[in-house]
Scaffold this motif. Structure first.
Motif, PDB file in Angstrom:
ATOM      1  N   UNK A   1       0.625  -1.018   0.199  1.00 37.20           N
ATOM      2  CA  UNK A   1       0.109   0.251   0.291  1.00 37.20           C
ATOM      3  C   UNK A   1       1.019   1.549  -0.313  1.00 37.20           C
ATOM      4  N   UNK A   2       2.209   1.220   0.820  1.00 33.91           N
ATOM      5  CA  UNK A   2       2.915   2.650   1.195  1.00 33.91           C
ATOM      6  C   UNK A   2       3.133   2.762  -0.915  1.00 33.91           C
ATOM      7  N   UNK A   3       4.124   1.690  -0.699  1.00 31.49           N
ATOM      8  CA  UNK A   3       4.943   1.812  -2.139  1.00 31.49           C
ATOM      9  C   UNK A   3       4.015   2.754  -3.826  1.00 31.49           C
ATOM     10  N   UNK A   4       2.916   1.890  -3.579  1.00 32.04           N
ATOM     11  CA  UNK A   4       1.563   2.309  -4.146  1.00 32.04           C
ATOM     12  C   UNK A   4       1.028   4.266  -4.041  1.00 32.04           C
ATOM     13  N   UNK A   5       1.207   4.014  -2.626  1.00 29.11           N
ATOM     14  CA  UNK A   5       0.589   5.327  -2.177  1.00 29.11           C
ATOM     15  C   UNK A   5       2.029   6.421  -2.685  1.00 29.11           C
ATOM     16  N   UNK A   6       2.753   5.822  -2.590  1.00 32.86           N
ATOM     17  CA  UNK A   6       3.833   6.907  -3.402  1.00 32.86           C
ATOM     18  C   UNK A   6       4.183   6.739  -4.473  1.00 32.86           C
TER      19      UNK A   6
ATOM     20  N   UNK B   1       1.415   7.049  -6.878  1.00 28.11           N
ATOM     21  CA  UNK B   1       0.909   7.812  -6.954  1.00 28.11           C
ATOM     22  C   UNK B   1       0.789   9.846  -6.670  1.00 28.11           C
ATOM     23  N   UNK B   2       1.392   9.664  -5.298  1.00 21.80           N
ATOM     24  CA  UNK B   2       1.701  10.595  -5.512  1.00 21.80           C
ATOM     25  C   UNK B   2       2.958  11.650  -6.050  1.00 21.80           C
TER      26      UNK B   2
ATOM     27  N   UNK C   1      -4.698  15.330  -4.053  1.00 21.37           N
ATOM     28  CA  UNK C   1      -4.185  14.092  -3.958  1.00 21.37           C
ATOM     29  C   UNK C   1      -4.106  13.567  -2.979  1.00 21.37           C
ATOM     30  N   UNK C   2      -3.594  14.244  -1.913  1.00 23.33           N
ATOM     31  CA  UNK C   2      -3.227  13.370  -0.676  1.00 23.33           C
ATOM     32  C   UNK C   2      -4.994  12.469  -0.291  1.00 23.33           C
ATOM     33  N   UNK C   3      -5.479  13.270   0.085  1.00 27.57           N
ATOM     34  CA  UNK C   3      -6.990  13.141   1.384  1.00 27.57           C
ATOM     35  C   UNK C   3      -7.628  12.037  -0.200  1.00 27.57           C
TER      36      UNK C   3
END
Length: 412
Positions: A357-362, A364-365, A404-406
């Motif tokens: 999940x963390x890798x995916x969020x990074x 997208x960010x 985007x972060x939200x």
């Protein structure tokens, strides 16, 4: 004969219903309103540009538009609606397919004539300045369009597609469109040469498509069922790939080529990519750039945002475009995580879900930050270099990434 007609009529209706269903999802009220605003802004800027454009600019734009339109006419595929099993089950009815083929050619020709009318009205502000309408050229253009579609039909159904024929078709259509709007001796000479070349292509295709070994009870032109089925399958694949940039479509069995031109954007392949912490970070970038149409979704929305920014050249409109782009992109990219988690490769490595999940969020960010930063730079370059304008645009960049972060945090 009625049986084979009913079969292909049913296939045509099913495809039309499918496209209508996808169109309802793609062209929703929000997109329609957005496109209307963009079209209005484009028309306003188009009229302003016409008033101040030089002869060289008018000719350049018209020739560029003609090249694009000629490519569309020459490359647009015919709809055969032939399936793989037809080579077995419809073989006894082969001699009746020519009537269906005639309807196919007529349908494509009607579409192209409508496209020519739209092209005429779209370029009329330019052509009324640089030239005049050649009525004989219009008649020849219609004849060439019909001949062009007949050549496509015979190549796909009875022979095989030839690259050099496609090139000649493109050149002849391009020159003929120029003849319609621009009267010039040299263009007319090339036009006559092109017509002769197209006539030779027609003779060559018809001659080689003839079944010389046919008996009295066989058709002169034999249907290449397998080749035509592969052609129509490829046509539908291209349509589904395009629609998949907007909505999710069933792509099982659809060939998706690896996009080598995006390799430069991938992180450099090192042993660090396969550590526990970085493994899925690398995989997600590969999926985003290669295996899915998500990158085209982002590029498409970026193109629309740039079009709005360029059309209005207003700081406040640019700020709204940047924030809207971020919102529209991220709400469509966030569901990608669940889509990828359903693939078997997502569960092969014994990695904690939190790392995935963390890798995916990074990922997208980073995508949101880079794309919104590019839009911000474009907006600043197209506006006056004043502190207030720059501050508003940079503020929009910050707001866009906060939004985007939200949404990114909702990935679980």
């Amino acid at each position: 004969m009625s049986n084979i007609e009913n079969i292909f009529l049913d296939r045509r209706k099913k495809e039309q219903d499918l496209k209508l269903t996808y169109s309802k999802y793609i062209f929703n009220s929000h997109l329609i309103m957005f496109l209307i605003i963009v079209l209005g802004a484009a028309l306003i800027n188009y009229s302003k540009w016409i008033a101040v454009a030089s002869q060289f600019e008018l000719y350049s734009v018209f020739i560029a538009a003609t090249i694009a339109f000629s490519y569309y006419l020459a490359s647009n595929k015919i709809k055969t609606y032939i399936k793989e099993a037809d080579s077995v089950f419809l073989l006894p009815l082969e001699k009746y397919y020519k009537k269906i083929g005639a309807k196919t050619v007529m349908s494509l020709t009607t579409t192209h004539i409508i496209a020519v009318i739209i092209f005429y009205f779209a370029t009329k502000p330019i052509t009324s300045i640089i030239g005049s309408i050649n009525k004989l050229g219009i008649c020849l253009l219609l004849m060439i369009i019909i001949l062009n579609n007949l050549l496509k039909y015979f190549q796909v159904i009875h022979y095989t597609e030839l690259v050099w024929v496609k090139i000649i078709q493109f050149i002849v259509i391009f020159i003929q469109i120029l003849v319609v709007f621009i009267v010039n001796t040299y263009i007319l000479i090339f036009d006559m040469i092109g017509v002769v070349a197209l006539a030779y292509c027609t003779f060559y295709i018809f001659k080689n498509a003839t079944n010389k070994a046919s008996l009295e009870d066989q058709e002169k032109f034999v249907v290449k069922w397998n080749e035509a089925a592969e052609y129509d399958k490829h046509r539908m694949e291209n349509y589904l790939k395009f629609v998949n940039m907007f909505v999710d479509v069933p792509l099982s069995g659809v060939k998706v080529a690896r996009r080598k031109y995006f390799d430069i954007l991938l992180p450099k392949l090192t042993k660090e990519n396969f550590t526990k912490e970085n493994s899925f970070k690398y995989y997600y970038y590969r999926v985003f750039l290669r295996q899915e149409n998500t990158i085209y979704l982002a590029l498409r929305l970026m193109l629309l945002a740039v079009l709005v920014i360029f059309s209005f050249k207003n700081t406040y409109v640019s700020a709204i475009a940047i924030v809207s782009y971020s919102y529209l992109t991220i709400i469509q990219l966030v569901p990608l995580y669940k889509q990828m988690s359903n693939n078997i490769w997502h569960s092969i490595l014994p990695i904690d879900e939190s790392i995935k999940v963390g890798s995916f969020k990074k990922m997208l960010s980073n995508v949101t930050l880079i794309t919104t930063l590019l839009l911000t730079i474009i907006a600043i370059c197209l506006s006056n270099f004043e502190i207030v304008n720059i501050s508003i645009t940079v503020g929009a960049l910050v707001v866009a990434n906060i939004i985007a972060k939200v949404f990114i945090e909702k990935v679980k």
